[in-house]
Design an enzyme around this catalytic site. Structure first.
Site, PDB file in Angstrom:
ATOM      1  N   HIS A   1       5.684 -25.312  40.783  1.00 11.99           N
ATOM      2  CA  HIS A   1       5.468 -24.142  41.640  1.00 11.99           C
ATOM      3  C   HIS A   1       6.752 -23.805  42.402  1.00 11.99           C
ATOM      4  O   HIS A   1       7.072 -22.931  43.327  1.00 11.99           O
ATOM      5  CB  HIS A   1       4.554 -24.537  42.922  1.00 11.99           C
ATOM      6  CG  HIS A   1       4.874 -25.868  43.655  1.00 11.99           C
ATOM      7  ND1 HIS A   1       5.622 -25.946  44.768  1.00 11.99           N
ATOM      8  CD2 HIS A   1       4.608 -27.270  43.190  1.00 11.99           C
ATOM      9  CE1 HIS A   1       5.913 -27.027  45.129  1.00 11.99           C
ATOM     10  NE2 HIS A   1       5.131 -27.882  44.333  1.00 11.99           N
TER      11      HIS A   1
ATOM     12  N   ARG B   1       7.084   1.205 -24.469  1.00 16.14           N
ATOM     13  CA  ARG B   1       7.400   0.503 -23.672  1.00 16.14           C
ATOM     14  C   ARG B   1       6.609  -0.922 -23.942  1.00 16.14           C
ATOM     15  O   ARG B   1       5.328  -0.711 -24.068  1.00 16.14           O
ATOM     16  CB  ARG B   1       7.049   0.703 -22.091  1.00 16.14           C
ATOM     17  CG  ARG B   1       7.314  -0.373 -21.120  1.00 16.14           C
ATOM     18  CD  ARG B   1       7.871   0.024 -19.835  1.00 16.14           C
ATOM     19  NE  ARG B   1       8.610   1.295 -19.938  1.00 16.14           N
ATOM     20  CZ  ARG B   1       9.951   1.241 -19.849  1.00 16.14           C
ATOM     21  NH1 ARG B   1      10.720   0.105 -20.257  1.00 16.14           N
ATOM     22  NH2 ARG B   1      10.616   2.496 -20.019  1.00 16.14           N
TER      23      ARG B   1
ATOM     24  N   LEU C   1       5.144   8.787 -27.379  1.00 14.75           N
ATOM     25  CA  LEU C   1       4.393   8.725 -26.254  1.00 14.75           C
ATOM     26  C   LEU C   1       2.987   8.859 -27.001  1.00 14.75           C
ATOM     27  O   LEU C   1       2.547   8.239 -27.837  1.00 14.75           O
ATOM     28  CB  LEU C   1       4.686   9.821 -25.265  1.00 14.75           C
ATOM     29  CG  LEU C   1       5.844   9.499 -24.329  1.00 14.75           C
ATOM     30  CD1 LEU C   1       6.182  10.622 -23.612  1.00 14.75           C
ATOM     31  CD2 LEU C   1       5.881   8.141 -23.670  1.00 14.75           C
TER      32      LEU C   1
ATOM     33  N   ALA D   1       2.675   7.846 -16.440  1.00 16.03           N
ATOM     34  CA  ALA D   1       2.815   9.119 -16.353  1.00 16.03           C
ATOM     35  C   ALA D   1       2.328   9.986 -17.321  1.00 16.03           C
ATOM     36  O   ALA D   1       2.040  11.189 -17.244  1.00 16.03           O
ATOM     37  CB  ALA D   1       4.454   9.359 -16.119  1.00 16.03           C
ATOM     38  N   ALA D   2       2.543   9.229 -18.637  1.00 16.13           N
ATOM     39  CA  ALA D   2       2.070  10.043 -19.971  1.00 16.13           C
ATOM     40  C   ALA D   2       0.721  10.223 -19.751  1.00 16.13           C
ATOM     41  O   ALA D   2      -0.091  11.200 -20.242  1.00 16.13           O
ATOM     42  CB  ALA D   2       2.401   9.383 -21.139  1.00 16.13           C
TER      43      ALA D   2
END
Length: 714
Positions: free
Chosen positions: A150, A376, A441, A477-478
């Site tokens: 305090h 890939r 692809l 993507a393909a």
């Protein structure tokens, strides 16, 4: 406490005398003291108060790690003098031994010490049943006390400090920060007041629970943690319990479920647990667009149930397949630096995924699995799934080609195919045919479907079963961008073209060449094109190989049950550029900054298995040794690659690969196909004895007629 000290730093101050005069010490950092009770062997107790240094600079994850480390060292006797020095504020927790309220004493050099009481129901409700507590919305409480100096801290400041702690524990921002620090990909349940309902309204609340279940089935995939790269808290308006008129006070109340989860009644907390485990972990499922209720119910029965962990043998199998995938790519990267190979790095989980599909096919007595894929990961699949030898692949890296092979002019190594035999863990086998793909692809899609359909027609089971399984491996993507994908899907259920369902696996690198998804498609997912044929779509995190294996088994089972296409969207990343000669950081600097900092899937999975106790450290080291030995074997095979090259694409019997569809020889010694139900005979009025081998293409009788000509053409 630490968060509240940021708002009220005065509670971290301490009283001191400087040159005999009172003063205030204002520490630069919060050194958070933690009272640790240590029982001794003789029954006595010892209290230690070491501190976490610079606690305000840590997020919750690092604070938690420092907390656990401090407690561990205290219990093992590993604390030193520096651990006790410089403490600025302390917390003591007598609540662990049942104390509801205590007033701890200050220590010299500190201005505040906080006491935490036991967390329990209020005394007047401790005799109530769990149902009564839930109905009355009575929760557990705890008492915080603040002992302060305090001389430098006023009572109002101490009370305000406790109020700040209270508001943070009930507020939103504090818990959002904790979830973010721990990378929990979900939104915390918000604290709100209970919604009072009458007895008549209870039926309406039950209907809202049913509505919540339906929302998770339709939209749950939007909150699934499927991205191995980016952390974000996933939220959706339709999946928030407050949207459906429910609150956290309903979590422990029971509701009728109509059989959901295999129980007639469940607590809302349990319902949410099943829903999140089924649809919002590392797998998200799109299937409510399917119109057939039997197919929807089939999926629900298999996913809306408690998770069953894999066995130890299954864990080791998955880890071994990850080792196989990474070992192959690591070796090629070190020996053939800069050569194009379109590596699988970042997507290694596709190998245990395909391994699971082919294992299920072998157990289901599938005669053959035909695989079509882009570039890939093709070399990895050739070596680790189709069984092509390392030495043969390495010779192709050295430029040695077989002119007698398919595309005998010497196509690049990541376009070639092969034939082989796949062997499951228990010895079950099935033939494998990996189609060559000179187009790079998705043009291979209808080619493989035609090959599989021709094989099925030659086996000729009359459509009662489809014993050859087509598996198509795509790029994200393909799959979204090439029209041949949609055309092939549209043919999938036509009687003249169907093959009993194809398992589509999308290696979702989240980038196409150098283009981000936001710039390459308008659809939310790259797999949205598959919704037009009502195929179920499984989105799975590529950093969770166990989830990939579970999804693979589920996809194969769905194909076998309904004879329809099914899509697996494995979200992963591409550690290198489009090919090994590209620098991807030029076009995707933020993405590849994250990728560079990521450890491989194999390392993450090994650490997870050890951390969960699924395997021991010794078992993990043994698997790692096998991984290293595999590199050595690959190196030895490479040194022998100067040997004459065998046929680059060759069947198990030494014949050139033509997908098992060679035109039968006209020689009299050519045997009949073993599966023909009856010998061939001409449809001619002049009968003759059934031949023991296929006759020549000439008319089998001396009288040439239109009927004989038609028969010969057939």
């Amino acid at each position: 406490m630490v968060e509240a000290l940021r708002d009220m730093p005065a509670m971290n101050h301490a009283y001191a005398e400087v040159d005999g005069k009172p003063g205030v010490v204002q520490p630069a950092h919060v050194n958070f003291g933690l009272a640790i009770d240590l029982p001794a062997k003789d029954g006595s107790r010892q209290l230690l108060v070491p501190s976490i240094k610079n606690a305000e600079t840590l997020d919750f994850a690092h604070f938690w790690a420092a907390y656990e480390d401090l407690v561990r060292r205290a219990r093992s006797g590993g604390l030193g003098v520096p651990d006790f020095a410089g403490t600025t504020i302390s917390l003591t927790n007598p609540g662990t031994i049942g104390t509801q309220h205590s007033v701890p004493r200050l220590v010299q050099g500190q201005g505040t010490i906080i006491g935490v009481g036991a967390m329990d129901y209020p005394a007047e409700y401790q005799g109530a049943s769990a149902e009564t507590l839930a109905r009355l919305a009575v929760s557990k409480t705890l008492t915080l006390t603040s002992t302060y100096d305090h001389r430098i801290i006023q009572g109002a400041q101490s009370g305000e400090f406790l109020r700040v702690i209270h508001s943070k524990l009930l507020g939103d921002d504090f818990w959002d920060g904790i979830f973010a620090a721990l990378r929990i990909p979900y939104e915390p349940v918000r604290w709100v007041q209970d919604i009072s309902v009458s007895h008549e309204d209870e039926i309406g609340k039950t209907a809202r629970v049913v509505e919540l279940v339906h929302s998770y089935r339709v939209r749950g995939h939007l909150m699934a943690d499927t991205d191995p790269l980016e952390y974000r808290q996933r939220r959706h308006h339709d999946l928030d319990i407050r949207t459906h008129g429910l609150t956290l006070w309903d979590l422990d109340r029971e509701f009728p479920t109509g059989g959901f989860g295999g129980k007639p009644l469940m607590k809302l907390r349990e319902i949410l647990g099943v829903l999140r485990d089924s649809y919002c972990r590392t797998t998200g499922i799109e299937y409510m667009h399917i119109q057939d209720p039997a197919q929807r119910r089939w999926i629900q029965d298999r996913v809306e149930k408690p998770y069953t962990p894999l066995s130890r043998e299954a864990h080791l199998r998955v880890l071994k397949r990850l080792n196989d995938a990474e070992a192959f790519e690591t070796f090629l990267q070190t020996k053939y630096v800069g050569q194009k190979r379109f590596s699988l790095e970042g997507a290694e989980s596709v190998i245990p995924l395909l391994d699971a599909v082919l294992s299920e096919a072998a157990h289901a007595d599938i005669e053959e699995v035909g695989i079509g894929m882009a570039h890939r990961g093709r070399l990895n699949v050739l070596a680790n799934i189709a069984g092509k030898s390392y030495s043969q692949i390495f010779r192709e890296f050295e430029g040695v080609q077989d002119p007698r092979s398919v595309q005998g002019s010497g196509d690049v190594k990541y376009h070639l195919g092969t034939e082989g035999v796949f062997t499951a863990e228990d010895g079950a086998q099935t033939k494998v045919y990996l189609a060559a793909n000179p187009s790079h692809l998705e043009a291979v899609d209808p080619v493989l479907e035609g090959i599989v359909r021709a094989k099925q027609d030659r086996i000729n089971l009359g459509g009662s079963r489809f014993p050859v399984l087509p598996v198509l491996v795509h790029g994200d993507a393909a799959f979204a961008g090439q029209g041949v994908v949609a055309e092939t899907l549209n043919l999938s259920q036509l009687r003249g073209y169907r093959t009993g369902g194809t398992v589509h696996v999308v290696i979702n690198n989240q980038v196409g060449f150098t283009t981000a998804p936001a710039s390459s498609r308008s659809s939310f997912y790259c797999t949205d094109v598959a919704r037009m044929v009502q195929a179920p779509i499984f989105h799975v995190n590529g950093d969770d190989p166990e989830a990939c294996v579970r999804v693979a088994k589920l996809a194969f089972a769905f194909r076998e049950e309904f004879g329809k296409d099914v899509v697996i969207d494995m979200v992963c990343y591409r550690r290198r550029g489009h090919n090994e000669g590209d620098d991807p950081s030029m076009t995707q600097p933020l993405m590849y900054g994250l990728i560079e900092a990521k450890r491989s899937t194999r390392k993450l999975y090994t650490e997870a298995l050890i951390g969960r106790g699924d395997i021991t450290l010794e078992e993990a080291e043994k698997v790692l040794d096998e991984y290293r030995q595999q590199l050595e074997r690959a190196f030895e095979e490479t040194k022998d690659s100067s040997a004459p090259a065998p046929r680059a694409v060759e069947g198990s019997d030494g014949s050139a690969t033509t997908a098992g569809l060679d035109r039968p020889s006209s020689s009299a010694t050519t045997p009949w196909p073993t599966r023909r139900r009856r010998p061939w005979r001409p449809r001619c009025s002049r009968r003759w004895a059934p031949p023991t081998s296929r006759p020549p293409t000439a008319s089998p009788c001396t009288r040439s007629c239109a009927r004989c000509s038609r028969s010969a053409r057939r």
